[in-house]
Design an enzyme around this catalytic site. Sequence first.
Site, mmCIF file in Angstrom:
data_model
loop_
_atom_site.group_PDB
_atom_site.id
_atom_site.type_symbol
_atom_site.label_atom_id
_atom_site.label_comp_id
_atom_site.label_asym_id
_atom_site.label_seq_id
_atom_site.Cartn_x
_atom_site.Cartn_y
_atom_site.Cartn_z
ATOM 1 N N HIS A 1 0.817 -1.218 0.000
ATOM 2 C CA HIS A 1 0.000 0.000 0.000
ATOM 3 C C HIS A 1 0.847 1.263 0.000
ATOM 4 O O HIS A 1 0.337 2.351 -0.250
ATOM 5 C CB HIS A 1 -1.027 -0.010 1.131
ATOM 6 C CG HIS A 1 -0.515 0.201 2.513
ATOM 7 N ND1 HIS A 1 -0.281 -0.820 3.389
ATOM 8 C CD2 HIS A 1 -0.214 1.334 3.197
ATOM 9 C CE1 HIS A 1 0.133 -0.343 4.548
ATOM 10 N NE2 HIS A 1 0.187 0.978 4.459
ATOM 11 N N ASP B 1 0.175 -7.501 1.189
ATOM 12 C CA ASP B 1 0.610 -6.127 1.471
ATOM 13 C C ASP B 1 2.132 -5.984 1.565
ATOM 14 O O ASP B 1 2.642 -5.310 2.463
ATOM 15 C CB ASP B 1 -0.077 -5.595 2.737
ATOM 16 C CG ASP B 1 -0.093 -4.061 2.777
ATOM 17 O OD1 ASP B 1 0.401 -3.431 1.816
ATOM 18 O OD2 ASP B 1 -0.593 -3.499 3.771
ATOM 19 N N SER C 1 4.313 2.532 7.901
ATOM 20 C CA SER C 1 4.039 1.435 6.981
ATOM 21 C C SER C 1 5.288 1.007 6.251
ATOM 22 O O SER C 1 5.963 1.835 5.633
ATOM 23 C CB SER C 1 3.003 1.868 5.953
ATOM 24 O OG SER C 1 1.724 1.709 6.466
#
Lengths: 494, 504
Positions: free
Chosen positions: A79, A110, A189
């Site tokens: 992402h 992911d 992230s």
Amino acid sequence: MKRLLKAAALPAALLLMAAARPPARPATADPEGVRKSLARLVNYSQRGDWLSPWDVTQVSARSGSGFVVEPGLIMTNAHVVSDARLLLVFLDQDPTPHPAAVVHVAHDCDLALVKLQEGGVLEKVRPLAIGGLPRLRSTVETFGYPAGGTQLSVTRGVVSRIDDQVYMHSGIDSHLTVQTDAAINPGNSGGPVVQDGRVVGVAFQAADRLENVGYMIPTEVVQRFLRDVSDGHYDGYPDLGIRTAGMENPAARRKAGMKEGESGVRVDAIDPKSSADGRLQLGDILLQIDRRPVANDGTVQDGELRIPFGLLADRRQAGESVTLRVLRGRERLDLPVTLSIYTAHRRMANAYDVAPRYYVYGGLVFTPLEKEVLETYGDKWVTQGDKLLLDAFFQQPLRDPGAMLRERVVLLRKLDHPVNGQMAWYRYCVVERVNGRTIDRLEDLIDAIESNRQDFHVIELAHLRRLCVLDRKAADAANAEILRQYGIAKDRRL
Amino acid sequence: MTRRGAAAWVLLACAAPVPAGAAVRESYEQSVVALSVTYQSWNEDRPWSKSRPGVRQISAVVVDGSRLLTSAQFLEDATFVQAFKFGRTSRAQPRVDFVDREIDLALLTVDDPAFFTDLRPAPLAPVTPSEGTLRSVRWRNQQLESAASRVKRVYVEGSSYGRVEHPFLTVQTDLEAGGWADPVFLDGRLVGITVSQDEQRARVIPVEILTRFLERARQPDTYRAFPVLGVLWQLNTDAAVTAWLGQAGDPRGILIRQVPWGSSGCGVLKPWDILLSIDGKAIDSEGFFADPRQGQLRFPAIYVADHAAGDVVPVQVLRGKKVLDLKMTLRGYPVGMDLIPLRRGPEPPAYLIAGGLVFRELDAPYLRTWGRDWLSEAPLRLLGYYNLELQAQTPERRRVILLKNVLPSTYTIGYHDLEDLPIETVNGAPVDSINKLDQALRRPVDGLHTIVLAPNPFVREIVLDASGLEAATAQILEEYEIPAAKRLPAFPPPDGGPTCPGDY
């Protein structure tokens, strides 16, 4: 849950955020030398517009974290790099923006691998070593660049739970997940979670409604991804393609003919053309997977953990097989099942790095029914979306498993023009037949329209016998004008 | 002040009730009574129990034959009704004498004839006025309130209570918080009674409907229902559709889509017919016809007041590019004929508890437990039945039976999280009623009960030990303080009869 991208669409917002940022924690001594292997990624991305499928959205800028995992390769979250128009990498303590490219991306778990477009820079950076699954209550450190900052942030916490969770990036895939109370914030992230100098996870999402709960992708998922791409291509997770029900009730076990002490789950649905199709049968009791007993709640013992039996299949690559012991009637059978990728349900996942397919004819906009189409209703699409459309998407494949293999096509909207001005139905309607032909994919619809020589196109909608008709010659004549009027360069994208 | 602001101010100034002239006022006092209705609805989540009782203050109007006319919906779940008349010196306990829920009207009577001695029936207006100012009247705190209600329009709509579509009169009223069966008068004559009010817009059942109801209710044994076409249709405004169907000239008539079992159209109309006229009156492409008094009205106004169930009317359709003249027998359409009934009427919810598994019918009263936004908030797997199969009852499938929830016990271990799942079969028998469920549970197979659920993401089949069912049920009743394991429906649901299976 929220993903941990840091949205930074406007420089002004960045400046403001920089001013409002709380004082940075004192930098930790970094005895492991982790920071030299870290990277900050800035993604200028643009997505398709599923409501005007010929169009694209505004460009937005987001930042995330990453680390060098192999010589020349940065690992981060999918992402962080999705829908990139331009991807820039900043190595730690280096203000130089390095244009980068995505080498592999796995939207189902992911994870992504990124390389710099210029050679020689990343190759000098030492990759971080990959460790194993951290133990419950053990301490981990999260490295990354949260809150839009350019300086490293390190937070420490303990591993508070290990179980399977839905990965929000795709929205439909569950894998093993490690929960920690180390602060994990937007921008973290893709950053490494480190224990004893080794990466034990990749930070990726946080719980919206829980305090101090962040999640990382454990290394078994990371390693599986790296093995998958070792042949130069990411295949994804194979899927058994079954839905099972627990057998906790003794009467259910008795009906199934299970012996005292035997445990398992009942196969209640089999996806057509999936790995299990033709191997398993409805009503089979799945007793073991690769010799590990399946409990009545569907879990298997895995080291210190009990995990859903499906995670064992998840660890395999497409083309590999698992052995399932099933009770069928009175027989106990050991069935090798070759695992394959089941793509039909990907339409239920969030879509990335793709533009919507569509076809515009007579001002009518047709597009495949995908989750992104439902999301055009906004955040509350689950309750506010058209109920018939939601039913076609979620309920019909339950009633008719074969529907899973059909691409349902939606009459999404109409671009007003005299040729369609009086049409009674034209918004979010599933198309069943066009000119007598059942529509199983967008191409069927285009062919049914283009091969028709009758005076009219007859569009039968899937629900409540709703009917639309277009005058063929008038629509043919209006097409170019409608496309021009509404600023559409091409009548289709397939 | 803006023009808009000024208008709002003027309306506000008018909002206080205006006293009527003395003579008219006296006639209102003698023909309007107040009813206090104590009601208690069933708890749809725990259908063996009732929810908290409440009281509604509504109005009724005295009509010929010493009876009180009011809206049926406000008598739903009534446990006790009191009538108050002017002076409030006497309270009477009226009883419901006749009710037609589909048209939302009820007649009550008071057995003591003395109650009516100082009352007199309200004279009925000959027609619904198409313009002008009417008076809405009710009793409040021993005062007769009379407020101006201006005629806005007459429009054909579905009843919010029954299934009959008929003309409603909409008025802009100065009566605050009205809509509770308040009678509406013009020059002392009854024009209608309200059934709802949204801010100042009140919806009124007009006198033409009241008149027919009162006429027919005089012979309750041979009462003929108000007719309903009952089919699903769409506008026929699209020239491409009409040209494809072979209609020359401008589009006219409506396009029939679905014909439910038991509807007036069943056996006469077919999907993709264009219905051109009913009873000789042409219908336009949006479903309107030209009413000589009220102008354009939707087509149900052709037959709803001037005909009754059982009447045969000519209809003209375009089918297969040919115009056909057909005869259609008009029928009523009770809400109970739907697969998913909108109302249950006076019947309590049927249910059955088997060892902790709670079963009930899927109906709109249950769906409404998801709150005001139930059409959005209820589970998609239940709304699908409502949105797609509302009128899809067939002889083989009369109702949808739900596993509503599971009351936890060791007997049902493994099933405790299941809820709101429609069922298909029990011990191999299709189940479309609580009665059939009850019968099927008497026929276990190999000592087991097997309940097959409609496809869902959770579980397809529930298996229970038959020998333990009775004891488990008894224990559940005791543990959860439930008075009875089942309540079977008193009557089978109304059906569409043998002549036409429907084409849904």
